[in-house]
Design a protein around this motif. Structure first.
Motif, short mmCIF file in Angstrom:
data_model
loop_
_atom_site.label_atom_id
_atom_site.label_comp_id
_atom_site.label_asym_id
_atom_site.label_seq_id
_atom_site.Cartn_x
_atom_site.Cartn_y
_atom_site.Cartn_z
N GLU A 15 0.82 -1.21 0.00
CA GLU A 15 0.00 0.00 0.00
C GLU A 15 0.87 1.27 0.00
OE1 GLU A 15 -2.13 -3.46 1.05
OE2 GLU A 15 -0.38 -2.59 2.08
N SER A 16 1.92 1.30 0.83
CA SER A 16 2.76 2.50 0.89
C SER A 16 3.55 2.66 -0.41
CB SER A 16 3.70 2.45 2.09
OG SER A 16 4.69 1.44 1.95
N PHE A 17 3.97 1.55 -0.99
CA PHE A 17 4.68 1.63 -2.26
C PHE A 17 3.74 2.15 -3.36
CE2 PHE A 17 6.25 0.14 -6.32
CZ PHE A 17 7.59 0.49 -6.26
N ALA A 18 2.51 1.68 -3.35
CA ALA A 18 1.54 2.13 -4.35
C ALA A 18 1.34 3.65 -4.26
CB ALA A 18 0.21 1.41 -4.15
N GLN A 19 1.31 4.16 -3.04
CA GLN A 19 1.16 5.61 -2.87
C GLN A 19 2.36 6.35 -3.46
OE1 GLN A 19 0.63 6.18 1.34
NE2 GLN A 19 -1.34 5.11 1.40
N GLY A 20 3.56 5.82 -3.21
CA GLY A 20 4.76 6.45 -3.76
C GLY A 20 4.81 6.35 -5.28
N PHE A 21 4.39 5.22 -5.80
CA PHE A 21 4.37 5.03 -7.25
C PHE A 21 3.41 6.03 -7.90
CE2 PHE A 21 3.02 3.32 -11.26
CZ PHE A 21 4.12 2.67 -11.78
N ASP A 22 2.23 6.16 -7.31
CA ASP A 22 1.25 7.09 -7.87
C ASP A 22 1.73 8.54 -7.78
OD1 ASP A 22 -0.49 5.08 -8.59
OD2 ASP A 22 -1.76 5.26 -6.81
N ARG A 23 2.43 8.84 -6.70
CA ARG A 23 2.98 10.20 -6.57
C ARG A 23 4.01 10.45 -7.66
NH1 ARG A 23 5.85 12.90 -1.17
NH2 ARG A 23 6.13 15.00 -2.07
N LEU A 24 4.88 9.48 -7.88
CA LEU A 24 5.89 9.63 -8.92
C LEU A 24 5.25 9.68 -10.30
CD1 LEU A 24 8.81 9.81 -9.83
CD2 LEU A 24 8.95 7.31 -9.70
N HIS A 25 4.29 8.83 -10.55
CA HIS A 25 3.62 8.82 -11.85
C HIS A 25 2.94 10.17 -12.12
CE1 HIS A 25 0.19 8.02 -14.62
NE2 HIS A 25 1.14 7.41 -15.29
N GLY A 26 2.40 10.76 -11.08
CA GLY A 26 1.75 12.06 -11.24
C GLY A 26 2.72 13.16 -11.63
N LEU A 27 4.00 12.96 -11.34
CA LEU A 27 5.02 13.94 -11.73
C LEU A 27 5.47 13.76 -13.18
CD1 LEU A 27 7.07 13.80 -8.41
CD2 LEU A 27 5.61 15.69 -9.18
N ALA A 28 5.02 12.69 -13.81
CA ALA A 28 5.15 12.44 -15.26
C ALA A 28 6.58 12.32 -15.78
CB ALA A 28 4.40 13.51 -16.03
N PRO A 29 7.48 11.60 -15.08
CA PRO A 29 8.78 11.34 -15.71
C PRO A 29 8.57 10.52 -16.98
CG PRO A 29 8.47 9.89 -13.84
CD PRO A 29 7.33 10.86 -13.80
N HIS A 30 9.52 10.60 -17.89
CA HIS A 30 9.36 9.89 -19.16
C HIS A 30 9.42 8.38 -18.97
CE1 HIS A 30 10.95 13.94 -20.18
NE2 HIS A 30 9.92 13.90 -20.99
N GLU A 31 10.17 7.94 -17.99
CA GLU A 31 10.22 6.51 -17.66
C GLU A 31 10.27 6.34 -16.15
OE1 GLU A 31 13.03 3.91 -19.57
OE2 GLU A 31 13.19 5.21 -21.32
N ILE A 32 9.58 5.33 -15.67
CA ILE A 32 9.73 4.89 -14.28
C ILE A 32 10.40 3.53 -14.33
CG2 ILE A 32 8.58 4.21 -12.14
CD1 ILE A 32 6.35 6.17 -12.81
N GLN A 33 11.63 3.46 -13.86
CA GLN A 33 12.34 2.19 -13.80
C GLN A 33 11.98 1.51 -12.48
OE1 GLN A 33 14.35 0.95 -16.29
NE2 GLN A 33 14.32 -0.95 -15.12
N PHE A 34 11.22 0.45 -12.58
CA PHE A 34 10.64 -0.20 -11.42
C PHE A 34 11.48 -1.43 -11.09
CE2 PHE A 34 6.36 -2.21 -9.89
CZ PHE A 34 6.88 -2.31 -8.62
N GLY A 35 12.34 -1.31 -10.09
CA GLY A 35 13.21 -2.41 -9.73
C GLY A 35 12.78 -3.09 -8.45
N VAL A 36 13.25 -4.30 -8.26
CA VAL A 36 12.99 -5.07 -7.04
C VAL A 36 14.31 -5.19 -6.29
CG1 VAL A 36 12.17 -7.27 -6.11
CG2 VAL A 36 11.10 -6.31 -8.16
#
Length: 545
Positions: A344-365
């Motif tokens: 849940e907390s990661f989802a919030q951070g992901f949505d925040r970053l997505h809202g800032l509209a970088p050209h790519e989100i590199q999603f690593g584990v």
């Protein structure tokens, strides 16, 4: 690019080298900076004439081990130094096994981050004759001199000597004309990092050291004059010392005025972007500048737990400025699986970053890199890692194994759909309204249940699957979805025929009044030229490396 044309050539008859420096790169387009640093310092720190006795050999993962061994042994070396990294340790171990079986008299020396820690636990280290941990610029040449001329070293594991940077020869003359024309050039204006992020090996550095700037800039100018146009800076904190950053940016901005195909990649600290840098960044044209921005997590508790210093407000402001006020390509990183981070907390951070509209989100584990302080959380957060490279997190106290597998599939599908750049309009439909993370996770789960695979998707099949999900699962209007995917597909320059777009594609062909063969020729004519295609591949490689 036909990689078969760029495999290491078989050595010429009679050619040889007492010392061979070698590594396995992930792709041909990558050129090893580390080996070139060693090569450049053979005379300075080993002895006059040692460089002339040393040759460089780079291979690509996927080549048969026996072919690599054949190439190496044809040089008749007495010492083989191998660069070992998390991505090539399995293949390099097999290489060492074969070399030791065939020529046990050759001294095998290992170096690189993968073998700089936990040496006693690794098979490859047991097989080798010597291991240089840490910096090898000085210690490897000295070791080679001892192995060739004596006295023989007594220690198997040698702690690399870390000299002042002014004592090191810079490696850039070691890049060949072929490297400059066809490969991504790695350069470093500094080494080390002052930050303590526990998932990163650079957290052990304690500080950062800058190369003398006049000498470094002279080397960059020499590379440029030789024809280099693609530069990837490996500095962990490019914008740490602003005066140096300004001078480097100005150098490349001046060169772009006469060579518009210059491309530069930097990794930047996300919450430090003063006006002096912004003024220069804003002047770069589109396609010339790429920034890798390490966000990793927007969760303050997790940031504190892993010793990551980051002002989230300033980070968001700077990202917003980069995307909205500059033409730089912005590549932002997130890491899933950090101790205490929930879905849940990661989802919030992901949505925040997505809202800032970088050209790519590199999603690593998260990966447990050998030597990193992240291991101190293993017991407290029940961190379980895969014992095989790349040591990816399997589960922890807040994310169980099943959920972790879902997220790994998410990361793979995100790379295929979002970061491919082929689904601009389709992705917009997929990620809205509501949570972008939640919407894509639902698509990821559906795609896995529908296909049972995460690789080997043809573009046409992926278009059909996205259409099916948007129309059947999300119940969006089929005409709207088809129009969006049609625009994406035509923009991609692809020449197949997804089933969901067959009618639209046939109509477009009839409207053009062109026979299929002529239409295909015109589409091919619109493709990027060879140099532009290479440039795009280099940009992707820079982002992924």
């Amino acid at each position: 690019m036909n990689r078969a044309l760029h495999q290491p050539a078989a050595p010429a008859p009679g050619s040889g080298a007492r010392i061979v420096l070698a590594t396995l790169n992930a792709k041909y387009i990558h050129a090893s900076l580390g080996l070139r640093c060693l090569l450049a310092n053979m005379d300075r720190h080993g002895g006059a004439g040692l460089r002339a006795q040393t040759q460089l050999r780079e291979f690509v993962i996927g080549q048969p081990a026996t072919r690599m061994v054949e190439d190496l042994l044809a040089l008749q070396p007495e010492v083989i130094g191998l660069g070992v990294y998390i991505w090539n340790v399995v293949e390099t171990t097999q290489l060492v096994r074969l070399l030791k079986a065939l020529r046990p008299d050759i001294s095998i020396v290992l170096g690189g981050p993968e073998v700089s820690f936990e040496v006693e636990q690794q098979e490859i280290c047991r097989l080798a004759d010597h291991v240089v941990t840490g910096w090898g610029d000085v210690s490897f040449p000295k070791l080679c001199l001892a192995l060739l001329d004596g006295p023989q070293p007594l220690m198997k594991v040698i702690a690399g000597e870390q000299p002042p940077l002014a004592e090191l020869a810079l490696p850039y003359n070691e890049y060949t004309a072929e490297d400059l024309a066809q490969r991504l050039l790695y350069v470093e204006a500094s080494r080390g990092c002052p930050f303590k992020c526990e998932f990163c090996l650079s957290s052990l550095d304690k500080t950062a050291w800058a190369f003398e700037l006049d000498g470094f800039m002279a080397e960059m100018d020499a590379l440029y004059r030789r024809g280099a146009r693609n530069f990837k800076f490996v500095d962990r904190t490019f914008n740490l010392k602003i005066a140096n950053s300004v001078r480097i940016l100005q150098f490349f901005l001046d060169r772009i005025a006469e060579a518009p195909d210059v491309f530069v990649h930097f990794e930047v600290v996300p919450d430090s972007l003063p006006d002096r840098l912004k003024e220069l960044i804003a002047q770069f044209p589109a396609g010339a500048l790429q920034f890798e921005v390490g966000i990793q997590s927007f969760n303050p508790e997790v940031q504190q737990r892993i010793s990551r210093q980051q002002d989230n407000g300033k980070t968001a402001d700077n990202l917003r400025w980069l995307v909205g006020q500059s033409r730089a390509h912005v590549h932002a990183d997130l890491i899933f699986g950090l101790p205490g981070e929930t879905l849940e907390s990661f989802a919030q951070g992901f949505d925040r970053l997505h809202g800032l509209a970088p050209h790519e989100i590199q999603f690593g584990v998260l990966k447990r890199l050998r030597g990193t302080p992240i291991t101190r959380h293993t017991a407290g957060f029940a961190m379980v890692y895969d014992p095989q490279t790349p040591y990816t997190i399997l589960q922890n106290s807040t994310v169980d194994f099943a959920a972790m597998q879902r997220i790994k599939r998410f990361a793979r599908y995100w790379e295929m759909v979002a970061n491919s750049g082929r689904f601009s309009q389709g992705l917009s439909l997929l990620l809205s309204p509501g949570s972008a993370f939640g919407n894509f996770l639902a698509f990821s789960d559906w795609l896995w249940q529908t296909t049972g695979k995460t690789h080997e998707f043809a573009l046409e099949k992926l278009v059909d699957l996205l259409f099916a999900h948007l129309t059947q699962v999300r119940a969006l209007d089929s005409a709207q979805v088809a129009a969006a995917l049609m625009a994406d597909y035509q923009a991609s320059g692809a020449r197949g025929r997804p089933q969901c777009l067959a009618t639209l594609l046939a109509g477009a062909q009839r409207a053009s009044g062109l026979p299929e063969e002529k239409a295909r020729t015109e589409r091919q004519g619109r493709h990027l030229g060879q140099q532009q295609a290479l440039r795009e591949e280099m940009q992707k490689a820079a982002a992924a490396a």
